[in-house]
Design a protein around this motif. Sequence first.
Motif, PDB file in Angstrom:
ATOM      1  N   HIS A  80       9.013   4.065 -14.738  1.00  0.00           N
ATOM      2  CA  HIS A  80       7.620   3.793 -15.087  1.00  0.00           C
ATOM      3  C   HIS A  80       7.223   2.570 -14.274  1.00  0.00           C
ATOM      4  O   HIS A  80       7.961   1.585 -14.251  1.00  0.00           O
ATOM      5  CB  HIS A  80       7.487   3.481 -16.573  1.00  0.00           C
ATOM      6  N   HIS A  81       6.067   2.646 -13.600  1.00  0.00           N
ATOM      7  CA  HIS A  81       5.560   1.469 -12.894  1.00  0.00           C
ATOM      8  C   HIS A  81       4.706   0.697 -13.897  1.00  0.00           C
ATOM      9  O   HIS A  81       3.634   1.149 -14.275  1.00  0.00           O
ATOM     10  CB  HIS A  81       4.717   1.886 -11.675  1.00  0.00           C
ATOM     11  N   ILE A  82       5.226  -0.443 -14.332  1.00  0.00           N
ATOM     12  CA  ILE A  82       4.488  -1.242 -15.312  1.00  0.00           C
ATOM     13  C   ILE A  82       4.331  -2.652 -14.773  1.00  0.00           C
ATOM     14  O   ILE A  82       5.310  -3.306 -14.415  1.00  0.00           O
ATOM     15  CB  ILE A  82       5.199  -1.212 -16.681  1.00  0.00           C
ATOM     16  N   ILE A 111       1.112   7.058 -12.496  1.00  0.00           N
ATOM     17  CA  ILE A 111       0.568   8.273 -11.866  1.00  0.00           C
ATOM     18  C   ILE A 111       0.165   7.939 -10.431  1.00  0.00           C
ATOM     19  O   ILE A 111      -0.809   7.243 -10.187  1.00  0.00           O
ATOM     20  CB  ILE A 111      -0.586   8.868 -12.692  1.00  0.00           C
ATOM     21  N   GLN A 112       0.993   8.400  -9.500  1.00  0.00           N
ATOM     22  CA  GLN A 112       0.864   8.019  -8.091  1.00  0.00           C
ATOM     23  C   GLN A 112       0.977   9.232  -7.181  1.00  0.00           C
ATOM     24  O   GLN A 112       1.456  10.282  -7.600  1.00  0.00           O
ATOM     25  CB  GLN A 112       2.005   7.057  -7.701  1.00  0.00           C
ATOM     26  N   ARG A 113       0.538   9.049  -5.952  1.00  0.00           N
ATOM     27  CA  ARG A 113       0.876   9.996  -4.893  1.00  0.00           C
ATOM     28  C   ARG A 113       1.373   9.152  -3.721  1.00  0.00           C
ATOM     29  O   ARG A 113       0.801   8.135  -3.409  1.00  0.00           O
ATOM     30  CB  ARG A 113      -0.313  10.869  -4.495  1.00  0.00           C
ATOM     31  N   GLY A 171       0.807  -1.223   0.000  1.00  0.00           N
ATOM     32  CA  GLY A 171       0.000   0.000   0.000  1.00  0.00           C
ATOM     33  C   GLY A 171       0.837   1.269   0.000  1.00  0.00           C
ATOM     34  O   GLY A 171       0.386   2.314   0.477  1.00  0.00           O
ATOM     35  N   GLY A 172       2.066   1.182  -0.521  1.00  0.00           N
ATOM     36  CA  GLY A 172       2.917   2.373  -0.619  1.00  0.00           C
ATOM     37  C   GLY A 172       3.562   2.786   0.694  1.00  0.00           C
ATOM     38  O   GLY A 172       4.302   3.759   0.738  1.00  0.00           O
ATOM     39  N   ARG A 173       3.301   2.032   1.761  1.00  0.00           N
ATOM     40  CA  ARG A 173       3.861   2.419   3.059  1.00  0.00           C
ATOM     41  C   ARG A 173       5.173   1.689   3.344  1.00  0.00           C
ATOM     42  O   ARG A 173       5.430   0.621   2.822  1.00  0.00           O
ATOM     43  CB  ARG A 173       2.840   2.169   4.172  1.00  0.00           C
ATOM     44  N   MET A 213       9.885  -5.812  -9.233  1.00  0.00           N
ATOM     45  CA  MET A 213       9.801  -5.072  -7.975  1.00  0.00           C
ATOM     46  C   MET A 213       9.087  -5.911  -6.922  1.00  0.00           C
ATOM     47  O   MET A 213       9.592  -6.104  -5.835  1.00  0.00           O
ATOM     48  CB  MET A 213       9.084  -3.746  -8.203  1.00  0.00           C
ATOM     49  N   GLU A 214       7.884  -6.405  -7.237  1.00  0.00           N
ATOM     50  CA  GLU A 214       7.178  -7.272  -6.300  1.00  0.00           C
ATOM     51  C   GLU A 214       6.064  -7.981  -7.042  1.00  0.00           C
ATOM     52  O   GLU A 214       5.720  -7.613  -8.167  1.00  0.00           O
ATOM     53  CB  GLU A 214       6.578  -6.472  -5.122  1.00  0.00           C
ATOM     54  N   MET A 215       5.503  -9.021  -6.397  1.00  0.00           N
ATOM     55  CA  MET A 215       4.321  -9.653  -6.970  1.00  0.00           C
ATOM     56  C   MET A 215       3.190  -9.550  -5.969  1.00  0.00           C
ATOM     57  O   MET A 215       3.371  -9.825  -4.782  1.00  0.00           O
ATOM     58  CB  MET A 215       4.577 -11.124  -7.285  1.00  0.00           C
TER      59      MET A 215
HETATM   60  P1  ADP Z   1       3.920  -1.589  -2.356  1.00  0.00           P
HETATM   61  O1  ADP Z   1       4.036  -2.993  -1.870  1.00  0.00           O
HETATM   62  O2  ADP Z   1       3.636  -0.637  -1.277  1.00  0.00           O
HETATM   63  O3  ADP Z   1       3.020  -1.496  -3.546  1.00  0.00           O
HETATM   64  P2  ADP Z   1       6.195  -1.378  -4.189  1.00  0.00           P
HETATM   65  O4  ADP Z   1       7.463  -2.101  -3.917  1.00  0.00           O
HETATM   66  O5  ADP Z   1       5.294  -1.974  -5.209  1.00  0.00           O
HETATM   67  O6  ADP Z   1       5.413  -1.205  -2.814  1.00  0.00           O
HETATM   68  O7  ADP Z   1       6.517   0.136  -4.583  1.00  0.00           O
HETATM   69  C1  ADP Z   1       5.495   1.096  -4.681  1.00  0.00           C
HETATM   70  C2  ADP Z   1       5.976   2.295  -5.473  1.00  0.00           C
HETATM   71  O8  ADP Z   1       7.143   2.883  -4.859  1.00  0.00           O
HETATM   72  C3  ADP Z   1       6.400   2.013  -6.892  1.00  0.00           C
HETATM   73  O9  ADP Z   1       5.319   1.987  -7.787  1.00  0.00           O
HETATM   74  C4  ADP Z   1       7.366   3.175  -7.170  1.00  0.00           C
HETATM   75  O10 ADP Z   1       6.663   4.361  -7.472  1.00  0.00           O
HETATM   76  C5  ADP Z   1       8.062   3.355  -5.830  1.00  0.00           C
HETATM   77  N1  ADP Z   1       9.297   2.545  -5.762  1.00  0.00           N
HETATM   78  C6  ADP Z   1       9.457   1.387  -5.112  1.00  0.00           C
HETATM   79  N2  ADP Z   1      10.719   0.912  -5.232  1.00  0.00           N
HETATM   80  C7  ADP Z   1      11.393   1.788  -5.991  1.00  0.00           C
HETATM   81  C8  ADP Z   1      12.739   1.881  -6.482  1.00  0.00           C
HETATM   82  N3  ADP Z   1      13.652   0.959  -6.190  1.00  0.00           N
HETATM   83  N4  ADP Z   1      13.075   2.951  -7.249  1.00  0.00           N
HETATM   84  C9  ADP Z   1      12.164   3.902  -7.543  1.00  0.00           C
HETATM   85  N5  ADP Z   1      10.889   3.887  -7.114  1.00  0.00           N
HETATM   86  C10 ADP Z   1      10.485   2.851  -6.344  1.00  0.00           C
END
Ligand code: ADP
Length: 472
Positions: free
Chosen positions: A206-208, A230-232, A163-165, A286-288
């Motif tokens: 880019h978050h893809i 597009i995030q906050r 959740g971005g935290r 990044m994660e699943m």
């Molecule tokens: P969550 O589990 O909270 O969704 P994520 O690991 O998916 O966490 O990361 C959420 C967001 O944080 C990403 O979409 C991106 O905007 C930013 N972010 C996370 N890791 C990185 C990184 N290594 N470099 C740049 N931005 C990142």
Amino acid sequence: MFKRILVANRGECAIRIIRSCRELGIESVAIYTQEDAHALHVKKADKAVLIGPDPVKSYLNIHRIVDIATELGCDAVHPGYGFLSENADFAERITSAGIAYIGPSPSAIRDMGDKTRAREAMIAAGVPVVPGSDGALGSLDEALSLAREMGYPVMLKAAAGGGGRGIRRCNDEGELRENYEITRREALAAFGDDAVFMEKCIVQPHHIEFQVLADQHGHCVHLFERDCSIQRRNQKLIEIAPSNFLDDELRARMGEVAVRAAKAVNYVNAGTVEFLVDADRNFWFMEMNTRLQVEHPITEAVTGKDLVAEQIKVAAGLPLDFTQDDLRLFGHAIEFRINAEDPKNNFLPTPGEITRYHSPGGFGVRVDGCVYPGYVIPPHYDSMCAKLTVWGPTWPLTVTRACRALAEYDIRGVRTTLPLYRHIAKSEAFSGGVFHTGFLDEHPELLDYQPYERREDIAAAVAAAIAAHAGL
Ligand code: ADP
Ligand code: ADP
Ligand code: MG
């Protein structure tokens, strides 16, 4: 096929699942707390059971949910997103009670739930991961020396985060020293686990993410990508499918890697593999997320597949009735998360009563919501109260339709993200179609919109200000 499904969620998420159940001829059972007695998911389900008084803990009461599912003869449970959707113990308890869990196995949830463990599994499977620490950081000294080696900026991230935290960017050694303990404390408070790891900060990424779907018979496909840049505060606001940043070659390559990632943990059901892609089109895992995703409707719009129905069929043991080659992209889709929050006040949540509600309609417009006039948005949950998804045959026509639908949408009583979205949708920055995660920071002018767009709103605001001033 299942006869009765318990939906272990609330709000728009629960309604979304109930709708697919109805189309498949399956009965749905909703759960609710006292405070949610007037919630829409309670009215839309075939049956609804009061689970308890606590507005939050009741929805997390595994024992009670398993009991209700057993008592009511439910043959499956759908966890939705949030709440218990990534809790391996929940999946295990459901399965041990002889009930099907509509999601992946407990072991796949565990493998992917801890981000450091997921990174290890991905490295072993030959999936490129964001450069970073091997597992959790043991000390500040270890963090400092690794950062020196990798180069700043770096990210500190909670291993159990979501959740971005629990994510902090550190631009130099001073910031890393400052953030190390803070991030650990935050991680412990929010996720009950203080393990923190480090990743190289990908600049302007880019978050893809790729949607994957796997059945119990060894078939695994991807349903293309969503661009959620597009995030906050590292949380998604607007998502699009497909990404205008990918070409077919990169799409095929990333899709193949996403399927490989899923297969590496014997994944079954729907899941999402999230990647960061840099300006040079390098990509890293990044994660699943081992569940249905909030933004799944845009994938449904461009592929024609009902993802919840597919989840249910897979959990019932049916094989996927299409292959990768059968899947095609049709047009473009955009999802706007309508949150009860004030973008002008740092996106602070604005729970309260909805006094007027008119949702948009027409060709290519879908609304997934849970609010109505007179509904009081409770303060205990996620601030998202509806999602607007628009579809169009081309990107420019989709943006035009988005502007039209956003203009039709009328929500009064609480501040929402709608006026911001109207402003963004009309901007050249957005209609250009390509953005990275720094979009809002780079376009502060987009936050400079008029929150009152109608004369009666202005009149109401002036009246409220006079009343406050006069102490009325
Ligand atoms: P969550 O589990 O909270 O969704 P994520 O690991 O998916 O966490 O990361 C959420 C967001 O944080 C990403 O979409 C991106 O905007 C930013 N972010 C996370 N890791 C990185 C990184 N290594 N470099 C740049 N931005 C990142
Ligand atoms: P990510 O983990 O990558 O941010 P999503 O954007 O799909 O994935 O977000 C999942 C989030 O949705 C949860 O962290 C939670 O904040 C929110 N959520 C949970 N339950 C609900 C619900 N019933 N309705 C709306 N939003 C929810
Ligand atoms: Mg994520």
